[in-house]
Motif scaffolding. Structure first.
Motif, PDB file in Angstrom:
ATOM      1  N   MET A   1       0.849  -1.194   0.000  1.00 33.09           N
ATOM      2  CA  MET A   1       0.000   0.000   0.000  1.00 33.09           C
ATOM      3  C   MET A   1       0.883   1.241   0.000  1.00 33.09           C
ATOM      4  O   MET A   1       1.852   1.331   0.743  1.00 33.09           O
ATOM      5  CB  MET A   1      -0.909  -0.005   1.224  1.00 33.09           C
ATOM      6  N   LYS A   2       0.545   2.190  -0.865  1.00 33.98           N
ATOM      7  CA  LYS A   2       1.308   3.429  -0.967  1.00 33.98           C
ATOM      8  C   LYS A   2       0.354   4.610  -0.916  1.00 33.98           C
ATOM      9  O   LYS A   2      -0.766   4.534  -1.420  1.00 33.98           O
ATOM     10  CB  LYS A   2       2.101   3.465  -2.276  1.00 33.98           C
ATOM     11  N   TYR A 125     -13.447   9.126  -2.566  1.00 33.34           N
ATOM     12  CA  TYR A 125     -13.802   8.359  -3.751  1.00 33.34           C
ATOM     13  C   TYR A 125     -13.046   7.035  -3.749  1.00 33.34           C
ATOM     14  O   TYR A 125     -11.932   6.938  -3.214  1.00 33.34           O
ATOM     15  CB  TYR A 125     -13.380   9.084  -5.035  1.00 33.34           C
ATOM     16  N   LEU A 126     -13.627   6.040  -4.423  1.00 28.90           N
ATOM     17  CA  LEU A 126     -12.925   4.807  -4.743  1.00 28.90           C
ATOM     18  C   LEU A 126     -12.826   4.730  -6.257  1.00 28.90           C
ATOM     19  O   LEU A 126     -13.837   4.779  -6.961  1.00 28.90           O
ATOM     20  CB  LEU A 126     -13.681   3.591  -4.203  1.00 28.90           C
ATOM     21  N   PHE A 127     -11.591   4.639  -6.774  1.00 29.85           N
ATOM     22  CA  PHE A 127     -11.354   4.503  -8.213  1.00 29.85           C
ATOM     23  C   PHE A 127     -11.055   3.041  -8.506  1.00 29.85           C
ATOM     24  O   PHE A 127     -10.086   2.480  -7.997  1.00 29.85           O
ATOM     25  CB  PHE A 127     -10.178   5.379  -8.641  1.00 29.85           C
ATOM     26  N   ARG A 128     -11.927   2.434  -9.313  1.00 28.94           N
ATOM     27  CA  ARG A 128     -11.772   1.017  -9.645  1.00 28.94           C
ATOM     28  C   ARG A 128     -12.205   0.779 -11.094  1.00 28.94           C
ATOM     29  O   ARG A 128     -13.272   1.225 -11.502  1.00 28.94           O
ATOM     30  CB  ARG A 128     -12.612   0.152  -8.706  1.00 28.94           C
ATOM     31  N   LYS A 129     -11.363   0.087 -11.827  1.00 27.69           N
ATOM     32  CA  LYS A 129     -11.682  -0.267 -13.218  1.00 27.69           C
ATOM     33  C   LYS A 129     -12.104   0.954 -14.024  1.00 27.69           C
ATOM     34  O   LYS A 129     -13.132   0.970 -14.703  1.00 27.69           O
ATOM     35  CB  LYS A 129     -12.764  -1.350 -13.266  1.00 27.69           C
ATOM     36  N   GLU A 186      -6.763  -5.212  -4.446  1.00 25.28           N
ATOM     37  CA  GLU A 186      -5.540  -4.779  -5.114  1.00 25.28           C
ATOM     38  C   GLU A 186      -5.861  -4.045  -6.409  1.00 25.28           C
ATOM     39  O   GLU A 186      -6.694  -4.493  -7.199  1.00 25.28           O
ATOM     40  CB  GLU A 186      -4.655  -5.989  -5.417  1.00 25.28           C
ATOM     41  N   GLY A 187      -5.201  -2.912  -6.598  1.00 22.99           N
ATOM     42  CA  GLY A 187      -5.418  -2.107  -7.793  1.00 22.99           C
ATOM     43  C   GLY A 187      -6.325  -0.917  -7.567  1.00 22.99           C
ATOM     44  O   GLY A 187      -6.331   0.025  -8.363  1.00 22.99           O
ATOM     45  N   ASP A 188      -7.118  -0.938  -6.485  1.00 27.16           N
ATOM     46  CA  ASP A 188      -7.984   0.201  -6.175  1.00 27.16           C
ATOM     47  C   ASP A 188      -7.153   1.417  -5.787  1.00 27.16           C
ATOM     48  O   ASP A 188      -6.052   1.290  -5.235  1.00 27.16           O
ATOM     49  CB  ASP A 188      -8.914  -0.129  -5.000  1.00 27.16           C
ATOM     50  N   GLN A 242      -2.957   3.913  -2.930  1.00 27.32           N
ATOM     51  CA  GLN A 242      -2.976   2.759  -3.835  1.00 27.32           C
ATOM     52  C   GLN A 242      -3.026   1.467  -3.020  1.00 27.32           C
ATOM     53  O   GLN A 242      -2.171   1.217  -2.176  1.00 27.32           O
ATOM     54  CB  GLN A 242      -1.723   2.744  -4.699  1.00 27.32           C
ATOM     55  N   ILE A 243      -4.076   0.676  -3.240  1.00 25.04           N
ATOM     56  CA  ILE A 243      -4.197  -0.612  -2.546  1.00 25.04           C
ATOM     57  C   ILE A 243      -3.321  -1.644  -3.262  1.00 25.04           C
ATOM     58  O   ILE A 243      -3.447  -1.825  -4.461  1.00 25.04           O
ATOM     59  CB  ILE A 243      -5.664  -1.102  -2.514  1.00 25.04           C
TER      60      ILE A 243
END
Length: 243
Positions: A1-2, A125-129, A186-188, A242-243
């Protein structure tokens, strides 16, 4: 995580009344993120946002020592109340601090869940895909109009009273906090920001930048730069995780 954070004065303000906090360690229970947007005359906004974060942290870390994951929403709410008390007392302690207040949005990541609490119009916010998913609803005059069906969200974005908030830390002796829980994977990317960013860029414009093939630091820089390019009418503060 960063995680990375940015705070910029913008193009129109003489001082920066925003504040943010990042605590990211190997222990997932230590992943806590805060963004605040202060308001008040002279430098009172800076004092409100900074004081709110300090009081929030003091309460949260004290409670965290013996807490389980299911306790986090109550801990966030309690920390918001502690922040509210601190700013309210300080606002009544001197004339130059009168009526100061601040928004505050908090996010804690533990295991595979994201816990969010907020007061005011700073957002999470959650940024996904490639898509932005709002996790908070502004405590604002125009959002009340949207809820009543009087205006659309598109109209709210340009409404002359879009900056009028209906809830803030430190304005009254008590405060109501909204909370949310959502799974993360992961990736969110989690975005916390003041309205200096969300008020200048649409969700789609922010998503376009977050989707770029570059590192987290550069994405944060691009978000701030674009908000300034569009006018930079307010201080701009954000945290990306970053997850």
């Amino acid at each position: 995580m960063k995680a990375v954070g940015k705070s910029d004065i913008g193009k129109c303000r003489s001082n920066n009344e925003d504040a943010y906090y990042i605590s990211a360690g190997e222990d997932l229970s230590e992943n806590l993120y805060l963004v605040a947007d202060g308001m008040g005359g002279c430098n009172a906004g800076e004092i409100a946002s900074g004081s709110a974060i300090e009081a929030f942290l003091a309460h949260f870390w004290k409670e965290m020592k013996h807490a389980a994951s299911e306790d986090i929403p109550d801990m966030l709410t309690g920390a918001m109340a502690a922040a509210n008390k601190e700013v309210y007392v300080k606002s009544n302690s001197a004339r130059e601090f009168a009526e100061m207040g601040t928004t505050l949005v908090a996010a804690a990541v533990r295991e595979d869940k994201l816990y969010v609490a907020h007061v005011g119009d700073s957002r999470a916010y959650l940024f996904r895909k490639r898509e932005m998913h709002p996790l908070t609803t502004d405590h604002s005059y125009v959002m009340e109009l949207v809820k009543m069906g009087n205006i659309t969200r598109e109209q709210a974005a340009t409404h002359p009273k879009r900056n009028v908030i209906t809830r803030a830390i430190g304005i009254r002796d008590t405060v109501e906090t909204d909370t949310a829980i959502c799974p993360v994977k992961e990736g969110d990317i989690i975005l916390l920001c003041t309205d200096g960013l969300s008020g200048m860029l649409t969700d789609e414009e922010m998503a376009k930048i977050l989707n770029k093939r570059t590192d987290l630091e550069r994405k944060a820089e691009l978000l701030v730069a674009e908000a300034n390019r569009k006018g930079g009418f307010d201080n701009i503060s954000l945290i990306l995780v970053q997850i």
